[in-house]
Enzyme design. Structure first.
Site, PDB file in Angstrom:
ATOM      1  CE1 TYR A  51      -3.573   2.710   1.215  1.00 41.97           C
ATOM      2  CE2 TYR A  51      -1.675   3.570   2.393  1.00 41.97           C
ATOM      3  CZ  TYR A  51      -2.949   3.727   1.904  1.00 41.97           C
ATOM      4  OH  TYR A  51      -3.608   4.915   2.102  1.00 41.97           O
ATOM      5  CD  GLU A  54      -5.353   4.842  -1.443  1.00 40.98           C
ATOM      6  OE1 GLU A  54      -5.488   5.498  -0.396  1.00 40.98           O
ATOM      7  OE2 GLU A  54      -6.233   4.096  -1.898  1.00 40.98           O
TER       8      GLU A  54
END
Ligand code: GDP
Ligand code: MN
Length: 361
Positions: A100, A183
């Protein structure tokens, strides 16, 4: 404004971030034409702006034999209430590990903050709540054009070094696109390299013009209307409409409503020197929200003249009750005009808010 996954992936690719091969389709049958190029295993991803899309059934796996039927299934679904109109068909990556990474604006230090976690794919908020050390974070000075190697090392820990150039490119995206958020979740490793399997990019609304974006898709029709008139306008979920002049006075009005356990329907600052027409548009805009039962107009007459405001309110002629508190320039004339037309004008903000609460209840 939030970009859709495929739009964000196009941007990422421009900045050299590897993304899976893919094609956007708008009908199930279209997937067939891309199968040759995408290979036997594909991932079909609904292009809807909802969080937790995969879990909600918006990401489906298929192969050559099932692709059209699976696409048909996906197009027939609603993902958290949002209909699927576009699907991104992508080659299926042989994923080894999911990481992530995200870059956002850290409001306290007013600098970009980079977050990284060894366990991606899953909901990061949940993971961070369970184990705070699972997410590493570094703050980068916006004056730097690259993430310095010592910060990158701190961020990655034992994760593979080959992720570093991708994260640095994401930082370039963040800076170049005036992003509020960039992201990749998951950022994946495969035998053939690192890929952004998902992509999220939110462009700062104040930078849309610079980014060549002419229409902010994320705004409701009312918000767009407000923008046109130059009002500062935010929709909330209560029933008491609020119009003020000056951010401070308008915020105080909201605070007072909250204080009396009421719920404001919106924030609307008409700005300084509002004339009759501006006030009329503001009142009509707030009244156009079906949930609004009553509107509190709380204005200070400085450059703004109370008689102009009164005329604006009267000209708007809206259905919800309008309760007014005004003080300052031409206050007496404003009061006279409003009284003539049966509007209530109260002496204090406190009294106006309490009167509105009664109507709302
Ligand atoms: P989100 O739920 O909207 O965040 O959708 P994602 O694009 O992140 O996909 C959700 C999950 O689907 C990922 O975490 C992966 O586990 C899986 N997934 C997505 N793309 C691929 C792929 O190309 N190959 C494989 N094996 N899994 C994938
Ligand atoms: Mn994701």
């Amino acid at each position: 404004m939030k970009l859709l996954e495929y739009e964000a992936k196009r941007v990422f690719a421009e900045y050299g971030i590897p993304v899976p091969k893919g094609a956007v389709i708008r009908a199930p049958e279209e997937v067939a034409a891309h199968m040759e190029d995408l290979g036997d295993g594909v991932v079909l991803k609904a292009q809807v702006d909802v969080g937790g899309r995969g879990k909600a059934g918006g990401v489906l796996m298929a192969d050559k034999a099932t692709a059209v039927a699976t696409a048909r299934e996906l197009f027939s679904r609603e993902i958290k209430g949002v209909p699927v109109r576009e699907v991104l068909a992508e080659e299926r990556l042989p994923i080894e590990h999911e990481y992530y990474v995200s870059i956002a604006v850290d409001r306290s230090s007013k600098q970009p903050v980079v977050l990284f976690a060894d366990a991606g794919g899953v909901e990061i908020e949940k993971m961070a709540a369970e184990d705070e050390s699972a997410v590493r974070r570094v703050v980068v000075s916006p004056l730097l054009s690259d993430i310095p190697p010592f910060l990158m090392r701190e961020l990655l820990g034992d994760a593979p070094k080959e992720l570093a150039p991708v994260i640095n490119s994401l930082y370039h995206v963040f800076q170049g696109k005036d992003a509020m958020l960039a992201e990749i979740n998951p950022l994946v490793t495969t035998a053939r390299g690192v890929y952004a399997a998902d992509a999220k990019l939110i462009v700062d609304d104040n930078a849309l013009a610079r980014q060549g974006i002419t229409v902010n898709r994320d705004l409701s029709e009312r918000e767009r209307e407000a923008e046109k008139h130059g009002f500062s306008y935010v929709e909330l979920d209560g029933t008491i409409g609020v119009i003020g002049n000056g951010a401070g006075l308008t915020m105080s009005t909201l605070d007072l409503i909250e204080f009396y356990n009421g719920r404001a329907a919106n924030f609307l600052d008409v700005g300084g020197g509002a004339d009759q027409e501006r006030v009329m548009y503001a009142v009509r805009l707030v009244a156009s929200m079906p949930k609004v039962k009553v509107i509190v107009v709380n204005l200070l007459g400085g450059i703004t003249r109370c008689d102009e405001v009164a005329k604006g309110i009267i000209a708007a002629g809206v259905e919800p009750t309008v309760i007014v508190r005004m003080a300052g320039t031409n206050e007496e004339e404003g009061r006279r005009l409003l009284a003539e037309c049966g509007y209530r004008m109260l002496e204090s903000m406190d009294a106006a808010v309490r009167a509105a609460m009664e109507v709302a209840e």
